[in-house]
Design a protein around this motif. Structure first.
Motif, short mmCIF file in Angstrom:
data_model
loop_
_atom_site.label_atom_id
_atom_site.label_comp_id
_atom_site.label_asym_id
_atom_site.label_seq_id
_atom_site.Cartn_x
_atom_site.Cartn_y
_atom_site.Cartn_z
N ASP A 88 0.83 -1.21 0.00
CA ASP A 88 0.00 0.00 0.00
C ASP A 88 0.87 1.26 0.00
OD1 ASP A 88 -2.23 -1.63 0.00
OD2 ASP A 88 -2.81 -1.18 2.08
N VAL A 89 1.94 1.24 0.77
CA VAL A 89 2.86 2.38 0.81
C VAL A 89 3.53 2.55 -0.56
CG1 VAL A 89 5.06 3.19 1.77
CG2 VAL A 89 3.28 2.32 3.29
N GLU A 90 4.04 1.47 -1.13
CA GLU A 90 4.75 1.55 -2.41
C GLU A 90 3.84 2.00 -3.55
OE1 GLU A 90 6.46 -2.45 -2.44
OE2 GLU A 90 8.43 -1.51 -2.35
N ASN A 91 2.57 1.61 -3.49
CA ASN A 91 1.62 1.93 -4.55
C ASN A 91 0.82 3.20 -4.26
OD1 ASN A 91 2.27 -0.35 -6.16
ND2 ASN A 91 1.13 -1.62 -4.72
N SER A 92 1.24 3.94 -3.23
CA SER A 92 0.59 5.19 -2.84
C SER A 92 -0.89 5.02 -2.52
CB SER A 92 0.78 6.26 -3.92
OG SER A 92 2.15 6.51 -4.13
N VAL A 93 -1.27 3.83 -2.07
CA VAL A 93 -2.65 3.57 -1.66
C VAL A 93 -2.89 4.11 -0.26
CG1 VAL A 93 -4.33 1.74 -1.15
CG2 VAL A 93 -2.82 1.53 -3.14
N ALA A 94 -1.86 4.11 0.55
CA ALA A 94 -1.96 4.54 1.94
C ALA A 94 -1.74 6.05 2.01
CB ALA A 94 -0.92 3.81 2.78
N ASP A 95 -2.77 6.80 2.32
CA ASP A 95 -2.65 8.25 2.46
C ASP A 95 -2.43 8.55 3.94
OD1 ASP A 95 -2.55 10.87 1.79
OD2 ASP A 95 -4.69 11.09 1.39
N LEU A 96 -1.18 8.44 4.35
CA LEU A 96 -0.81 8.50 5.76
C LEU A 96 0.35 9.44 5.98
CD1 LEU A 96 -0.55 4.63 6.25
CD2 LEU A 96 -2.52 6.05 6.87
N ASN A 97 0.52 9.86 7.24
CA ASN A 97 1.71 10.58 7.65
C ASN A 97 2.67 9.67 8.40
OD1 ASN A 97 -0.78 12.65 8.45
ND2 ASN A 97 0.79 13.52 7.14
N VAL A 98 2.10 8.64 9.06
CA VAL A 98 2.91 7.84 9.97
C VAL A 98 2.31 6.44 10.11
CG1 VAL A 98 1.67 8.68 12.03
CG2 VAL A 98 4.01 7.87 12.26
N ILE A 99 3.18 5.48 10.37
CA ILE A 99 2.77 4.13 10.73
C ILE A 99 3.20 3.94 12.18
CG2 ILE A 99 3.14 1.66 10.32
CD1 ILE A 99 3.82 2.54 7.35
N LEU A 100 2.25 3.53 13.00
CA LEU A 100 2.50 3.33 14.43
C LEU A 100 2.66 1.84 14.71
CD1 LEU A 100 -0.20 5.79 15.83
CD2 LEU A 100 2.23 6.25 15.40
N VAL A 101 3.75 1.51 15.39
CA VAL A 101 4.06 0.14 15.75
C VAL A 101 4.44 0.14 17.22
CG1 VAL A 101 5.53 -1.86 15.21
CG2 VAL A 101 4.99 -0.20 13.42
N TYR A 102 4.04 -0.90 17.95
CA TYR A 102 4.32 -0.93 19.38
C TYR A 102 5.82 -0.81 19.67
CZ TYR A 102 4.51 -2.22 24.23
OH TYR A 102 4.78 -2.20 25.57
#
Length: 164
Positions: A88-102
């Protein structure tokens, strides 16, 4: 939806900020949670709770969850949701600023610490930061956080090898 320009502000630890128009900027996030066995201290539900607390304190809205439940392994091959997140990130599907991981170990217990860094770099290259919510360092970039994160990646890979 988010502006990629806000990701740099997020990286430097800013919480909600005014965008010049008097409006508060909102950060948009995906969360990634993973649990490899039922005996782990942090279930995906517990990870999600801690991530949500982190997000609320920083005016971050979690808009998507990627979860790999009961997925063990030493490579991305068995982590379908992490594969989808990266795609999703590589294909610009994810319109995000950040990915949160524990924490770093939840991102992946790769045998090669560089593999973990590679997937994080894919996100960074797309203008999306990866934030490890339970780590002593929140944001990448400083020499100390880079060193500590490298050590934690190596330790996560070693721990995974010892589980087998």
């Amino acid at each position: 939806m988010p502006s990629k320009q806000t990701s740099d502000q997020f990286e430097h630890g800013s919480e909600a900020e005014l965008d010049g128009s008097g409006e508060v900027k909102k950060f948009w996030a995906a969360q990634y949670v993973r649990m490899s066995t039922e005996h782990q201290q942090y279930s995906t539900h517990n990870q999600s709770d801690k991530i949500r607390e982190y997000a609320e304190k920083r005016n971050i809205e979690i808009v998507k969850t990627y979860a790999d439940d009961g997925k063990s392994g030493l490579s991305i091959g068995g982590w379908v949701s992490l594969q989808q997140l990266i795609a999703d990130v590589e294909n610009s599907v994810a319109d995000l600023n950040v990915i949160l991981v524990y924490d770093v170990g939840r991102w992946g217990r790769f045998q090669d610490a560089d593999e973990s860094a590679y997937y994080e770099y894919i996100c960074k290259r797309a203008g999306i930061n990866v934030a490890f919510c339970a780590e002593q360092f929140e944001y990448a970039g400083s020499p100390v956080s880079t060193i500590v994160k490298g050590v934690k990646r190596a330790m996560a890979g070693n721990a995974a090898a010892n589980f087998r």
